[in-house]
Design a protein around this motif. Structure first.
Motif, PDB file in Angstrom:
ATOM      1  N   GLN A  10      24.186  33.122  -3.186  1.00  0.00           N
ATOM      2  CA  GLN A  10      24.611  34.635  -2.801  1.00  0.00           C
ATOM      3  C   GLN A  10      23.450  35.696  -2.997  1.00  0.00           C
ATOM      4  OE1 GLN A  10      27.708  34.539  -6.108  1.00  0.00           O
ATOM      5  NE2 GLN A  10      29.442  34.401  -4.516  1.00  0.00           N
ATOM      6  N   ASN A  11      22.620  35.375  -3.857  1.00  0.00           N
ATOM      7  CA  ASN A  11      21.253  36.216  -3.851  1.00  0.00           C
ATOM      8  C   ASN A  11      20.571  35.902  -2.578  1.00  0.00           C
ATOM      9  OD1 ASN A  11      21.891  37.050  -6.555  1.00  0.00           O
ATOM     10  ND2 ASN A  11      20.799  35.525  -7.470  1.00  0.00           N
ATOM     11  N   ARG A  12      20.611  34.730  -2.081  1.00  0.00           N
ATOM     12  CA  ARG A  12      19.734  34.598  -0.812  1.00  0.00           C
ATOM     13  C   ARG A  12      20.577  35.041   0.353  1.00  0.00           C
ATOM     14  NH1 ARG A  12      16.630  30.486   1.109  1.00  0.00           N
ATOM     15  NH2 ARG A  12      16.611  31.478   2.800  1.00  0.00           N
ATOM     16  N   ARG A  13      21.791  35.268   0.272  1.00  0.00           N
ATOM     17  CA  ARG A  13      22.773  35.727   1.505  1.00  0.00           C
ATOM     18  C   ARG A  13      22.795  34.767   2.426  1.00  0.00           C
ATOM     19  NH1 ARG A  13      25.226  39.944   1.989  1.00  0.00           N
ATOM     20  NH2 ARG A  13      24.875  40.365   4.274  1.00  0.00           N
ATOM     21  N   ILE A  14      22.865  33.412   1.867  1.00  0.00           N
ATOM     22  CA  ILE A  14      23.050  32.199   2.893  1.00  0.00           C
ATOM     23  C   ILE A  14      24.347  32.623   3.740  1.00  0.00           C
ATOM     24  CG2 ILE A  14      23.614  29.905   2.879  1.00  0.00           C
ATOM     25  CD1 ILE A  14      20.886  30.643   1.695  1.00  0.00           C
ATOM     26  N   TRP A  15      25.321  33.191   3.111  1.00  0.00           N
ATOM     27  CA  TRP A  15      26.522  33.446   4.053  1.00  0.00           C
ATOM     28  C   TRP A  15      26.838  34.924   4.014  1.00  0.00           C
ATOM     29  CZ3 TRP A  15      27.575  29.794   0.269  1.00  0.00           C
ATOM     30  CH2 TRP A  15      28.104  30.368  -0.847  1.00  0.00           C
ATOM     31  N   LYS A 111      16.988  30.222   9.644  1.00  0.00           N
ATOM     32  CA  LYS A 111      18.137  31.218  10.076  1.00  0.00           C
ATOM     33  C   LYS A 111      19.250  30.382  11.005  1.00  0.00           C
ATOM     34  CE  LYS A 111      15.964  35.533   9.383  1.00  0.00           C
ATOM     35  NZ  LYS A 111      16.438  36.752   9.132  1.00  0.00           N
ATOM     36  N   CYS A 112      20.643  31.018  10.808  1.00  0.00           N
ATOM     37  CA  CYS A 112      21.578  30.065  11.591  1.00  0.00           C
ATOM     38  C   CYS A 112      21.834  31.403  12.575  1.00  0.00           C
ATOM     39  CB  CYS A 112      22.855  29.844  10.895  1.00  0.00           C
ATOM     40  SG  CYS A 112      24.196  29.454  11.888  1.00  0.00           S
ATOM     41  N   GLU A 113      21.486  30.926  13.916  1.00  0.00           N
ATOM     42  CA  GLU A 113      21.623  32.038  14.947  1.00  0.00           C
ATOM     43  C   GLU A 113      22.981  31.701  15.695  1.00  0.00           C
ATOM     44  OE1 GLU A 113      19.353  34.458  15.507  1.00  0.00           O
ATOM     45  OE2 GLU A 113      17.768  33.464  14.175  1.00  0.00           O
ATOM     46  N   GLU A 114      23.813  30.794  15.093  1.00  0.00           N
ATOM     47  CA  GLU A 114      25.045  30.743  15.881  1.00  0.00           C
ATOM     48  C   GLU A 114      26.254  31.288  15.370  1.00  0.00           C
ATOM     49  OE1 GLU A 114      25.244  26.595  16.604  1.00  0.00           O
ATOM     50  OE2 GLU A 114      23.146  26.381  16.884  1.00  0.00           O
ATOM     51  N   ASP A 115      27.353  31.264  15.660  1.00  0.00           N
ATOM     52  CA  ASP A 115      28.573  31.564  15.079  1.00  0.00           C
ATOM     53  C   ASP A 115      28.964  30.368  14.273  1.00  0.00           C
ATOM     54  OD1 ASP A 115      28.523  34.363  15.614  1.00  0.00           O
ATOM     55  OD2 ASP A 115      29.628  33.926  17.529  1.00  0.00           O
ATOM     56  N   VAL A 116      28.640  30.202  13.138  1.00  0.00           N
ATOM     57  CA  VAL A 116      29.257  29.075  12.240  1.00  0.00           C
ATOM     58  C   VAL A 116      29.738  29.715  10.931  1.00  0.00           C
ATOM     59  CG1 VAL A 116      28.161  27.162  11.117  1.00  0.00           C
ATOM     60  CG2 VAL A 116      27.409  27.697  13.175  1.00  0.00           C
ATOM     61  N   TYR A 117      30.946  29.249  10.832  1.00  0.00           N
ATOM     62  CA  TYR A 117      31.602  29.557   9.552  1.00  0.00           C
ATOM     63  C   TYR A 117      32.098  28.375   8.622  1.00  0.00           C
ATOM     64  CZ  TYR A 117      32.508  33.601  12.610  1.00  0.00           C
ATOM     65  OH  TYR A 117      32.137  34.521  13.507  1.00  0.00           O
ATOM     66  N   ILE A 118      32.229  28.794   7.375  1.00  0.00           N
ATOM     67  CA  ILE A 118      32.515  27.470   6.464  1.00  0.00           C
ATOM     68  C   ILE A 118      33.765  28.084   5.584  1.00  0.00           C
ATOM     69  CG2 ILE A 118      30.404  26.717   6.131  1.00  0.00           C
ATOM     70  CD1 ILE A 118      29.967  28.332   3.481  1.00  0.00           C
ATOM     71  N   GLN A 119      34.478  27.223   5.013  1.00  0.00           N
ATOM     72  CA  GLN A 119      35.263  27.645   3.840  1.00  0.00           C
ATOM     73  C   GLN A 119      34.393  27.960   2.710  1.00  0.00           C
ATOM     74  OE1 GLN A 119      37.945  24.363   3.452  1.00  0.00           O
ATOM     75  NE2 GLN A 119      38.841  24.963   5.140  1.00  0.00           N
ATOM     76  N   GLY A 132      33.203  32.212   5.040  1.00  0.00           N
ATOM     77  CA  GLY A 132      31.554  32.635   4.759  1.00  0.00           C
ATOM     78  C   GLY A 132      31.083  32.354   6.357  1.00  0.00           C
ATOM     79  N   LYS A 133      30.360  33.532   6.989  1.00  0.00           N
ATOM     80  CA  LYS A 133      29.777  33.268   8.458  1.00  0.00           C
ATOM     81  C   LYS A 133      28.233  33.072   7.939  1.00  0.00           C
ATOM     82  CE  LYS A 133      28.630  35.151  12.629  1.00  0.00           C
ATOM     83  NZ  LYS A 133      27.645  36.060  13.242  1.00  0.00           N
ATOM     84  N   LEU A 134      27.667  31.998   8.365  1.00  0.00           N
ATOM     85  CA  LEU A 134      26.239  31.569   7.978  1.00  0.00           C
ATOM     86  C   LEU A 134      25.266  32.317   8.615  1.00  0.00           C
ATOM     87  CD1 LEU A 134      26.554  27.548   7.988  1.00  0.00           C
ATOM     88  CD2 LEU A 134      26.780  29.176   6.133  1.00  0.00           C
ATOM     89  N   ASN A 135      24.324  32.924   7.754  1.00  0.00           N
ATOM     90  CA  ASN A 135      23.069  33.652   8.066  1.00  0.00           C
ATOM     91  C   ASN A 135      22.041  32.647   8.028  1.00  0.00           C
ATOM     92  OD1 ASN A 135      24.416  36.280   7.872  1.00  0.00           O
ATOM     93  ND2 ASN A 135      24.344  36.336   5.715  1.00  0.00           N
ATOM     94  N   TYR A 136      22.065  31.451   6.963  1.00  0.00           N
ATOM     95  CA  TYR A 136      20.960  30.527   7.087  1.00  0.00           C
ATOM     96  C   TYR A 136      22.044  29.088   7.192  1.00  0.00           C
ATOM     97  CZ  TYR A 136      17.877  34.080   5.618  1.00  0.00           C
ATOM     98  OH  TYR A 136      17.244  35.137   5.557  1.00  0.00           O
ATOM     99  N   TRP A 137      21.331  27.854   7.700  1.00  0.00           N
ATOM    100  CA  TRP A 137      21.974  26.773   7.749  1.00  0.00           C
ATOM    101  C   TRP A 137      22.328  26.151   6.341  1.00  0.00           C
ATOM    102  CZ3 TRP A 137      24.401  25.110  11.545  1.00  0.00           C
ATOM    103  CH2 TRP A 137      23.965  25.343  13.040  1.00  0.00           C
ATOM    104  N   LEU A 138      23.315  25.289   6.220  1.00  0.00           N
ATOM    105  CA  LEU A 138      23.699  25.062   5.113  1.00  0.00           C
ATOM    106  C   LEU A 138      23.586  23.074   5.143  1.00  0.00           C
ATOM    107  CD1 LEU A 138      25.093  25.663   2.382  1.00  0.00           C
ATOM    108  CD2 LEU A 138      27.476  24.951   3.600  1.00  0.00           C
TER     109      LEU A 138
END
Length: 191
Positions: A10-15, A111-119, A132-138
């Protein structure tokens, strides 16, 4: 361990938290599920539990193997060459040193440049209808390893390293006489 991992993410804004409907509108399917991988790296007397949130990204029906989903593995000979170089005296009398670096949470950096969403897991505290919409890969996403390799290779190029021709995870900086080999998130350097 889970609280620490979620706090870091959450601090890194992964999503970014978004409505689940956005995922359906953009991808036509539900957000990718996630799971916790908990590991005790301590001893029975002193447990050290590490937790990692991992996406459950599976191969789609009819999808063939894809080479772009894997990061390269360096040849063992290159690592041997680095150690040999470190043990060999330079003509100017200066000594070389070897440095080993383990990048923490490597796959969370590109960075995740695609539209990738996670529960989102319950520990994230998101309300109903939120994903969550990813800003960085998981970890767990099939393209994450290749994205990590591209990320560090680009950054090494910015500081003067040239990528190897025979192996894309070997690097050399001629101006500073630095050699580097990368295996996953482990960097071995000599200079």
């Amino acid at each position: 361990g889970r609280k620490e991992e979620i706090g870091y993410m959450q601090n890194r804004r992964i999503w970014s938290e978004v409505q689940t409907q956005e995922c359906w509108d953009k991808t036509g399917k539900a957000p990718v599920s996630v799971k916790w991988v908990d590991t005790d790296k301590g001893t029975p007397e002193s447990p050290l539990v590490r937790c990692r949130l991992v996406a459950r990204d599976f191969k789609g029906k009819g999808e063939k193997d894809r080479e772009d989903l894997f990061a390269a593995t360096p040849p063992l000979e290159y690592k041997r060459m680095i150690l040999s170089k470190a043990a060999t005296r330079r003509r100017d009398g200066r000594k070389r040193k070897v440095l080993f670096i383990d990048a923490r949470k490597a796959h969370l950096n590109p960075k995740c440049e695609e539209d990738v969403y996670i529960q989102l897991p319950a520990e994230a505290g998101a309300g109903p209808g939120i994903c969550g919409k990813l800003n960085y890969w998981l970890y767990g996403f099939r393209p994450a390893a290749q994205a990590w390799e591209n990320h560090y290779a680009e950054n090494m190029g910015k500081v003067g390293f040239r990528r190897g021709k025979g192996s894309t995870v070997t690097f050399y900086n001629a101006g500073r006489d630095l050699s580097c080999v990368v295996h996953g998130d482990d960097f071995t350097l000599c200079g």
